[in-house]
Design a protein around this motif. Sequence first.
Motif, PDB file in Angstrom:
ATOM      1  N   VAL A  66       9.608  -6.332 -31.533  1.00  0.00           N
ATOM      2  CA  VAL A  66       9.577  -5.218 -32.486  1.00  0.00           C
ATOM      3  C   VAL A  66      10.893  -4.454 -32.423  1.00  0.00           C
ATOM      4  O   VAL A  66      11.387  -3.942 -33.377  1.00  0.00           O
ATOM      5  CB  VAL A  66       8.403  -4.267 -32.096  1.00  0.00           C
ATOM      6  N   ILE A 103      -0.279   1.578 -25.234  1.00  0.00           N
ATOM      7  CA  ILE A 103       0.849   1.205 -26.119  1.00  0.00           C
ATOM      8  C   ILE A 103       0.625  -0.200 -26.673  1.00  0.00           C
ATOM      9  O   ILE A 103       0.766  -0.450 -27.877  1.00  0.00           O
ATOM     10  CB  ILE A 103       2.176   1.300 -25.336  1.00  0.00           C
ATOM     11  N   LEU A 104       0.172  -1.055 -25.791  1.00  0.00           N
ATOM     12  CA  LEU A 104      -0.066  -2.426 -26.283  1.00  0.00           C
ATOM     13  C   LEU A 104      -1.138  -2.391 -27.382  1.00  0.00           C
ATOM     14  O   LEU A 104      -1.016  -3.025 -28.430  1.00  0.00           O
ATOM     15  CB  LEU A 104      -0.506  -3.312 -25.109  1.00  0.00           C
ATOM     16  N   LYS A 111      -1.356  -5.234 -41.165  1.00  0.00           N
ATOM     17  CA  LYS A 111      -1.689  -3.993 -40.414  1.00  0.00           C
ATOM     18  C   LYS A 111      -2.943  -3.362 -41.055  1.00  0.00           C
ATOM     19  O   LYS A 111      -3.060  -3.254 -42.261  1.00  0.00           O
ATOM     20  CB  LYS A 111      -0.500  -3.016 -40.548  1.00  0.00           C
ATOM     21  N   TYR A 135       0.260  -1.147 -30.413  1.00  0.00           N
ATOM     22  CA  TYR A 135       1.143  -2.204 -30.963  1.00  0.00           C
ATOM     23  C   TYR A 135       0.291  -3.186 -31.759  1.00  0.00           C
ATOM     24  O   TYR A 135       0.604  -3.524 -32.903  1.00  0.00           O
ATOM     25  CB  TYR A 135       1.837  -2.924 -29.806  1.00  0.00           C
ATOM     26  N   ARG A 136      -0.878  -3.552 -31.125  1.00  0.00           N
ATOM     27  CA  ARG A 136      -1.683  -4.552 -31.838  1.00  0.00           C
ATOM     28  C   ARG A 136      -2.167  -3.970 -33.170  1.00  0.00           C
ATOM     29  O   ARG A 136      -2.126  -4.595 -34.204  1.00  0.00           O
ATOM     30  CB  ARG A 136      -2.905  -4.940 -30.976  1.00  0.00           C
ATOM     31  N   ASN A 163      11.024   4.661 -28.975  1.00  0.00           N
ATOM     32  CA  ASN A 163      10.060   3.656 -28.518  1.00  0.00           C
ATOM     33  C   ASN A 163       9.116   4.290 -27.499  1.00  0.00           C
ATOM     34  O   ASN A 163       9.535   5.030 -26.620  1.00  0.00           O
ATOM     35  CB  ASN A 163      10.831   2.516 -27.844  1.00  0.00           C
ATOM     36  N   THR A 167       6.376  -6.440 -26.122  1.00  0.00           N
ATOM     37  CA  THR A 167       6.592  -5.865 -27.477  1.00  0.00           C
ATOM     38  C   THR A 167       8.054  -6.070 -27.867  1.00  0.00           C
ATOM     39  O   THR A 167       8.613  -5.289 -28.629  1.00  0.00           O
ATOM     40  CB  THR A 167       6.316  -4.342 -27.420  1.00  0.00           C
ATOM     41  N   ASN A 181       3.769  -1.654 -34.675  1.00  0.00           N
ATOM     42  CA  ASN A 181       5.034  -1.209 -34.048  1.00  0.00           C
ATOM     43  C   ASN A 181       4.705  -0.024 -33.175  1.00  0.00           C
ATOM     44  O   ASN A 181       3.666   0.612 -33.322  1.00  0.00           O
ATOM     45  CB  ASN A 181       6.059  -0.825 -35.114  1.00  0.00           C
ATOM     46  N   ILE A 182       5.556   0.255 -32.250  1.00  0.00           N
ATOM     47  CA  ILE A 182       5.222   1.367 -31.341  1.00  0.00           C
ATOM     48  C   ILE A 182       6.278   2.462 -31.507  1.00  0.00           C
ATOM     49  O   ILE A 182       6.798   3.016 -30.553  1.00  0.00           O
ATOM     50  CB  ILE A 182       5.170   0.883 -29.869  1.00  0.00           C
ATOM     51  N   GLU A 183       6.590   2.721 -32.715  1.00  0.00           N
ATOM     52  CA  GLU A 183       7.556   3.793 -32.960  1.00  0.00           C
ATOM     53  C   GLU A 183       6.780   5.126 -32.947  1.00  0.00           C
ATOM     54  O   GLU A 183       5.821   5.302 -33.703  1.00  0.00           O
ATOM     55  CB  GLU A 183       8.206   3.616 -34.343  1.00  0.00           C
ATOM     56  N   PRO A 215       3.862 -11.081 -35.005  1.00  0.00           N
ATOM     57  CA  PRO A 215       4.462  -9.876 -35.650  1.00  0.00           C
ATOM     58  C   PRO A 215       4.095  -9.747 -37.118  1.00  0.00           C
ATOM     59  O   PRO A 215       4.041  -8.645 -37.641  1.00  0.00           O
ATOM     60  CB  PRO A 215       5.969 -10.101 -35.470  1.00  0.00           C
TER      61      PRO A 215
END
Lengths: 489, 102, 205, 652
Positions: C82, B82-83, C192, B86-87, B27, C79, B91-93, C188
């Motif tokens: 997720v 990061i946000l 994308k 994310y948007r 993460n 977040t 996902n923030i992998e 969520p």
Amino acid sequence: MSFLNQNILTWIVLSPFIAALLLIITPPNRGALIRWIALLGAGLTLPLSILVAILYNRQQGGFQFQRDVPWINSLGIQYHVGVDGISVVLVLLTAIIITAGVFASWRVQNRTKEFLALLLFLVSGVFGVFVSLDLFFFFLFYEIAVLPMYLLIGIWGTGRKEYSAMKLTLYLLFGSAFILVGILSLYFVSPQHTFDLLTLQRSGRFSYAFQRIIFLAFYIGFGILAGIWPLHTWSPDGHASAPTAVSMLHAGVLMKLGAYGILRVGVGLLPGGAHTWAFLMGAIATINILYGAFSAMGQTDFKYVVAYSSVSHMGVVMLGIASLNPVGVNGAVMQMFSHGIMTGLFFAVVGLVYEKSHTRDILKMGGFAKRMPGVAVAMTIGGLASFGLPATSGFIAEFMVFWGMWHTFPVLAALSVIGIVLTAVYVLRILQKIFLGPFTEQYHDLADAQKTEWVAITALAALLILVGVMPSPLVNLIRLGLHGFHLNI
Amino acid sequence: MNGLDGYLTISALLFAVGLYGVLTRRNAIALLMGVELMINAANINFLAFWRCLYFNSSEPQIFVLIGITIAAAEAAIGLALILNVYRDFGNIEVSHINELNG
Amino acid sequence: MGQSLQSVALMGLGAVVLLSGVLVVQSRNLVHAGYWLLPCFLGVAGLYGLLDASFFFAVQIMLYAGAILVLILFALMLTRDVMNPHIPQNNRWTIPAAVLCLVVGILLVYSVGHSENPSPSAPFHYDITRQIGEALIGKYVLPFEAATLLLLAALVGAVVLARTDRNLPDTAQTAGIASDQGLGMPSPVVEKSSSDPNEIRQEHP
Amino acid sequence: MTGFIHWLAWIPLLPLCAAIITGVMALARKSERAAPFITIAATLISLFISAAVLARFLGGTTQNHLEVSFHWLQAGRFSINLGVDLTHLAALMAVLVGLVSSLVQIYSIGYMHGDGGYGRYFAYLALFTASMLGLVVANNLFQLYVCWELVGICSYLLIGFWFHKKSAADAAKKAFVVTRFGDVGFMLGVLILSSFTGSFSYNQVEQTLSKVAIGAIQPPFFSPATFLAVAALLLFAGAVGKSAQFPLHIWLPDAMEGPTPVSALIHAATMVAAGVYMVARLYPIFLLSSFALGVIAWIGAITAFIAATIAIVQTDIKKVLAYSTVSQLGYMMIGLGVGGYVAGVFHLATHAMFKALLFLAAGSVIHAMGTNDLREMGGLHRKMPITSLTCLAGILALAGFPGFAGFWSKDEVLGVALSNGQTLIFVIGVLSAGITAFYSLRLWLMAFSGRPRSASAEHAHEAPAVMTIPLIILAIGALFGGLMNFPHPFIGSLLNPAEHEQINLVAMGLSTAVGLTGLAWAWLLYAKPEMAQDPVERMPVSLYRTFANLWGVDAFFTNGVARWALNIGRMVAWFDRHVVDGAVNGAAWMCGASGRTLRRFTNGQAQFYAAVMIVAILLAVWLVLGAMQPPNLTAAAPTRWAVTTTLGGRAR
């Protein structure tokens, strides 16, 4: 008289250049006009170079017709041109070959304008190299001479043209990298920090170790263009895929640039280096001769045979230079001249045969002499000159090279003499396979050379005989040019 | 574990742990935590050297101050980024955010 | 008294810091990781105290524990959906990374061990905060100003980045959705926009 | 008298101008009919000049040579002047060449009548005559080599005259390449001599070499003896190639592909004799090395014997004569090799006469019959009396029948061989003489006696006058050729008046006896009207087969050396395309490949980049540590320390 005396060399270099510029602005559909402008631009250099040869006064010798215009003083670069015995002969050769080349490319159909313009750019580069006495300009013209080759082969070539064009250009640029290193090192090590050849020659006392390394750099750099053994593979491909006029210029003159470079810059400025590497040069030259002759024997494509014969003949030139003996080097320059004419003739004939029979595979040809007697005679004369038959220019050049080499390295000379048998074998093989023997019916519509095509081959063939019978004017001219070099007697 | 050695050992180990966090966490935010640990380790070093060797000069302190400021700024920007990621990515992998590969 | 107490305190705080650091890095649940940051920062603050850097003791607590930790927790909360604690939070290269960090740690500790370092000198009675204040205004005014500029830039940047109603061309469609939700944070299930949509499907629990 | 000198230069130049004129006419295809007259006129004039010079020498003037030369090329120490130097030998040879060439050209008018390349043929003949005369009158090694090669190329052009025939083109190429092998040696010889002595002219070279012989000058690399032997043998190598001595004799039989007059002129009388002439002309050089003379003698003996044996089994009339020429050339080499300078040259002169006669006779037979094959001939005596009689004269001269030209010259050669103690060579010589007698009479009998064996033999008719006149002139030469050196030794006095050989009766007796037995044996076998099977085939099979496939020499060269050379050619071509070129393309491929592998490193994983950075830093630190610290702090120390601490022990 002094005006002519001063600017004749600049005119020789610039007249093709100007003709090329003119060509660019002429409309493409005016075929005849384009050809005449090109002929005028290239043809003009012939009388001029003959004039230079005549007006070059034999008693004084050394560099004449000099013109020295400062260009970038801070870096010590001047536009300094001049010719000595050797350059006069090579300028004459270039003028002959380009005129014959323009005649031979009378039939080029697609985009003749650009073709001829590039051809003229190339030749003005070559003229520039032979006359310039400033290393900077020497290198500049050297690049101008090399770069149009890519386009000329890439667009107008045949067979794997892109591959050969790319390989040729990369190889030559790889070589010019070495040359640039050499020139810059000369510039920085010389006390006055100058590019001028004469001052370098007069004053430049370079240390022995320096001479050895830098000579090697020049030898490899120029040697690539001269087609020395391991680095020669670009030249057969380049020749085989280039159109006729381009391969005439390429083999006839461009390869001489390499040899001239080694002679003028290598042996001229770094005699110490030349003497240390003389045996290496000689050995590679012998390999060139035998290797080129053997591989020419093994080819089945007519152009490849001629291409490998150029590799073999350039070996003879390099052998002459490696002998570092006034007769040997004189023979080398004679061989440059005679091989230039001879290869020009060969490629003109190859072009004609290819144009009329549309094939270059010697196994499929046969008995063409019946339909093309004129071309057959010209080819035979060229063939005789190539294996050094007396009464042709090839013989006197090869004899002097062998004689000169005999004084320096007898073993190499003895090995190279075997070359004359091998050359005879492959020349007679192609002569017999193509021109003699029973006539192959599938080429029933073969015709002999037409009017314009006659000019190129007859002039070159006649020249081969003339120089063969009366070589003394050329030999004396070259002898004058050799004073500047430290050769062993 | 006397004096400076102790501090340096601690900061070294903390740095190593922080590095481990940065290298292994999936993460992005956990990755940031690792970075914070590494910066803290650096600050400990500064102050340890200040206290033991150069306590009369105030240069180390300035360094630490700047260090902390940077940490704060970095955390702010990092989290904003990061946000944003994310948007966009949903996902923030870290291993999935590899658009910039060759 | 001082010496042994000093070293005992050092050992303790060191242990606290290292232990919490390891837990931050190792714990599966990210929020727990976030919580474990707190003792770590406090431990570090204690170390500063041991080093008589009282000003930094305060700054550390206030800034790290207070500001940065909270910021991180916020980000975690935002977040949160997720993350799923079931899959391991570490990526594939845990072992090589561990070896690498071990080597780094050992190398540092080795070099520490092998250089002769003085122990902290006599008790320290300086007023460190005044010293820093004078330094910041006096000799080191330039770094001070630079720091302020840095913070300003970070602030503005964070705001711009985090803004939701930007009408960037490629994210027009998400902006549309986000605006009606009012919260500014996309749900969520959002479509994308980047290249491999199927990737997201399979990631979601 | 001095005015006369300037005429000398015209001896080679006149035929050259004729060649150029007829050449241009042939190329332009205009008035080819006039070509022969121009060339014959030119040859006759040059013959007249050389005959005048010869007459003056025979007239006993004290002058031993007439010389004129002009400067041709100067490049440092390398100075060449071409010139004409008519010594006694050169004058004799010039007359011989001029005589035979003009006779052949007259003969060719008839023979080549109606042939496509009429003008071209005479142009080539004139060019050949010019270069042969140039060779004969040369006064320096350079001009000798130049004319040597020109003669070679003329023979190439003339053998391959009917170039549309594949066999002719092959034969021409074979001839040129094989002689070229010899020329390599010749060029090396010229190079060694000219660079060592510093000049090309004969007398200068001879003087310097004589100084070397007496040890006044020390040659480089070799000891004096070996130097002289090497130089002489290299020159002789050229002669081996040009005069078709063993092992380079394989091209002469194939050269029969050319028109017969060409064979008569070039491959019988003049060109092949060039090698012998060169040895004779440079005899002082060869005299200095007895080893070289020995080699020459032995090569001559081997060639004489082998060629004679092969000639027995040949069925093509021209092939028989070709091998007989090779054999007779062997004799001349024996003559020169054993020290019989006059004998060798005398045999060369007589041989030129009767061999040209035989070839022309064969030419008129072929012209009449249309075939070369002896088995289809027979009984032509009644049909072609003049040709038959003149051919008989030539045959008897060749066989060495007492009284005829061949008899005197061959016996003199064998006599000198015997008297100079070369008994083994003498035996071989006598043996070959016997065989020569046998095959020469066999040829005549098969062709002219008995009953005609084929239709074309039935209605063969006599050759036209223009062909028979040269035959008759040459027949006279064959009959009275012996007078040239017997009873009054004209040639002997001409060449070296000092020593007078007396006739060696033992040698003459023996060789005549063996010659007569050969003739008798041939008469027995072939003088029968009916001849179902060629009696020669009844000889022991293994012997016949070795003779038939030319002792394997030809096979060795064609499928041995030639194929081997071509294979090397193909191999080198393959090597060049795949290995040298491969390296270049390989380099290009490598750039591409390394590009692709490095690309995989940028995989977008931020953490991977971080790890790489850390590793890089570690390496840098380690290097710096390594460089800074004394060597004992190698990488081993930290690792050892790390391991011990982690296992609980204390490193220090």
